[in-house]
Scaffold this motif. Structure first.
Motif, PDB file in Angstrom:
ATOM      1  N   ASN A   1      40.749 -71.736 -74.010  1.00 12.76           N
ATOM      2  CA  ASN A   1      41.592 -70.635 -73.536  1.00 12.76           C
ATOM      3  C   ASN A   1      40.957 -69.922 -72.348  1.00 12.76           C
ATOM      4  OD1 ASN A   1      43.934 -69.048 -73.595  1.00 12.76           O
ATOM      5  ND2 ASN A   1      42.958 -67.491 -74.888  1.00 12.76           N
ATOM      6  N   SER A   2      40.490 -70.718 -71.378  1.00 10.26           N
ATOM      7  CA  SER A   2      39.825 -70.171 -70.191  1.00 10.26           C
ATOM      8  C   SER A   2      40.690 -70.401 -68.955  1.00 10.26           C
ATOM      9  CB  SER A   2      38.450 -70.826 -70.009  1.00 10.26           C
ATOM     10  OG  SER A   2      37.626 -70.568 -71.136  1.00 10.26           O
TER      11      SER A   2
ATOM     12  N   LYS B   1      28.693 -69.150 -77.934  1.00 12.03           N
ATOM     13  CA  LYS B   1      29.190 -69.259 -79.303  1.00 12.03           C
ATOM     14  C   LYS B   1      28.051 -69.122 -80.310  1.00 12.03           C
ATOM     15  CE  LYS B   1      32.186 -72.243 -82.100  1.00 12.03           C
ATOM     16  NZ  LYS B   1      32.925 -73.532 -82.130  1.00 12.03           N
ATOM     17  N   ASP B   2      26.903 -69.760 -80.011  1.00 13.89           N
ATOM     18  CA  ASP B   2      25.734 -69.645 -80.898  1.00 13.89           C
ATOM     19  C   ASP B   2      25.272 -68.200 -81.030  1.00 13.89           C
ATOM     20  OD1 ASP B   2      25.743 -72.371 -81.245  1.00 13.89           O
ATOM     21  OD2 ASP B   2      24.165 -72.762 -79.770  1.00 13.89           O
ATOM     22  N   LEU B   3      25.467 -67.426 -79.952  1.00 16.79           N
ATOM     23  CA  LEU B   3      25.048 -66.023 -79.945  1.00 16.79           C
ATOM     24  C   LEU B   3      26.117 -65.102 -80.528  1.00 16.79           C
ATOM     25  CD1 LEU B   3      23.477 -66.028 -76.366  1.00 16.79           C
ATOM     26  CD2 LEU B   3      22.208 -65.741 -78.517  1.00 16.79           C
ATOM     27  N   GLY B   4      27.216 -65.677 -80.963  1.00 11.10           N
ATOM     28  CA  GLY B   4      28.287 -64.865 -81.554  1.00 11.10           C
ATOM     29  C   GLY B   4      29.169 -64.174 -80.530  1.00 11.10           C
ATOM     30  N   ILE B   5      29.149 -64.646 -79.296  1.00 12.97           N
ATOM     31  CA  ILE B   5      29.968 -64.056 -78.222  1.00 12.97           C
ATOM     32  C   ILE B   5      31.171 -64.961 -77.979  1.00 12.97           C
ATOM     33  CG2 ILE B   5      30.022 -63.366 -75.797  1.00 12.97           C
ATOM     34  CD1 ILE B   5      27.024 -62.822 -76.000  1.00 12.97           C
ATOM     35  N   HIS B   6      32.355 -64.437 -78.240  1.00 10.86           N
ATOM     36  CA  HIS B   6      33.560 -65.258 -78.158  1.00 10.86           C
ATOM     37  C   HIS B   6      34.560 -64.765 -77.110  1.00 10.86           C
ATOM     38  CE1 HIS B   6      32.235 -67.287 -81.836  1.00 10.86           C
ATOM     39  NE2 HIS B   6      31.988 -66.076 -82.338  1.00 10.86           N
TER      40      HIS B   6
END
Length: 378
Positions: A200-201, A150-155
């Motif tokens: 949502n995993s 999330k910190d890396l912008g990967i969602h």
């Protein structure tokens, strides 16, 4: 008159033969690339050859049971999605410090994503059995990996962990009686299920009908091999559900256990399933290539049918066949769908497309029999 009849029947038969026999796969199907298997090789296969083999087989996904940056790089700009695994021994340091999670991601994910399609990261594999002392570190490690993404912008990369069916489920039959084993259900699994719902995993499970068949002598061989017979079924009297194969029964046992824990709608990914084609144990006579081919073909046809399982009509989200490669030396069991030289072991199996008998196959057979009958009568 008779000649016209025969020509009409032949034309119908030809037309039907051009129609598809069944629908395409309704679930993602891949294979597992196992580091322990590759360790038996004098020289591991080149990663580009592995990538080419996956493409040639028509598999849409590959699971790495220990992530390798070189292998991830080999799938740049491909349509193959990857499920990466973080080894169990890294779980404590990942739990201790989020910077360790970031460091792992900078090596295994950031240089390649999104040019390589990475769908899921499993933090550990069967950790409760292989490394039980690490169980308290598992959820903090998973959270740190997810927060780092999330910190890396990967969602769009999910984070979870992988369990073994036999090690976490109390019983497979009836599925309605299944629960998660104590004490893991309270200390690990229920908090994990809450995390999976929040993010949502998916719930990841290694599921082997072969192993359960070996443990339960009353199970007839046709039941795990997807061989439908008039009396080849088992009824769950609590739910009124009828099961015609062991795979569905085991999947529904997982779904029931999640429901008992209070979580009903979490997607399930079968991270390992297969049937051994060889064993060095002479007592394992069922570990042979005939049964292995029957299992894999039956599994693919079942997934291709789109029927799901009795308790979950959409079925499992993804299924990974164990495993891609045979060992190079004959020790223990061999599970591979490819020989060590990367040639296909099962020539009659299509891993994509359609090779299952569907409605039109039955209709073609009926018309063919009608034609034979007419010829004999004429």
């Amino acid at each position: 008159m008779a000649a016209c009849f025969f020509l009409s029947i032949a034309a119908i038969l030809f037309t039907l033969s051009l129609l598809p026999g069944s629908t395409s796969l309704s679930t993602t199907v891949g294979a597992t690339y196992s580091v322990s298997t590759v360790a038996t090789y004098t020289t591991p296969p080149a990663v580009d050859r592995v990538a080419h083999a996956i493409s040639s087989l028509g598999l849409s996904a590959l699971r790495l049971d220990a992530s390798d940056p070189a292998m991830v790089r080999a799938f740049l700009y491909s349509n193959t999605s990857l499920l990466l695994t973080i080894p169990n021994q890294l779980v404590p340091p990942l739990a201790a410090n989020r910077s360790n999670a970031l460091r792992w991601l900078y090596i295994h994910v950031i240089p390649f994503y999104p040019r390589t399609k990475i769908s899921t990261i499993s933090v550990g594999n069967d950790l409760l059995e292989s490394s039980p002392n690490f169980s308290t570190f598992l959820l903090p490690a998973i959270r740190n990996v997810q927060l780092s993404l999330k910190d890396l912008g990967i969602h769009k990369i999910s984070v979870s962990t992988t369990f073994s069916f036999i090690n976490v489920i109390t019983t497979a039959f009836p599925p309605s009686n299944a629960q998660f084993q104590e004490p893991a259900v309270d200390t690990v699994i229920r908090p994990l299920l809450q995390f999976l719902r929040d993010t949502n995993s998916s719930f990841l499970i290694n599921l082997y009908p072969y192993n359960l068949y070996k443990m339960r002598s009353e199970i007839p061989i046709g039941f795990p091999l997807f061989q439908e017979h008039p009396f080849g079924f088992r009824d769950d009297l609590t739910t009124g559900v009828r099961y015609r194969n062991l795979f569905d029964m085991m999947v529904d046992a997982v779904i029931s256990a999640m429901a008992v824990a209070g979580y009903e709608n979490i997607p399930v990914i079968v991270t390992e399933t297969g049937w051994p084609s060889f064993s060095t144990d002479p007592a394992e006579i069922d570990a042979n290539p005939v049964y292995a081919e029957m299992y894999i073909k039956g599994l693919l046809c079942h997934l291709r049918s789109g029927k799901g399982t009795p308790l979950r009509k959409e079925g499992v989200a993804e299924t990974y066949i164990y495993e891609l490669l045979d060992k190079q030396v004959k020790q223990g069991r061999n599970w591979g769908i490819l020989y060590p030289n990367l040639t296909s072991k099962y020539k009659e199996i299509q891993y994509s497309g359609s090779d299952c008998g569907g409605f039109f196959d039955i209709l073609i057979m009926a018309v063919g029999q009608l034609l034979v009958f007419a010829l004999l009568a004429w």
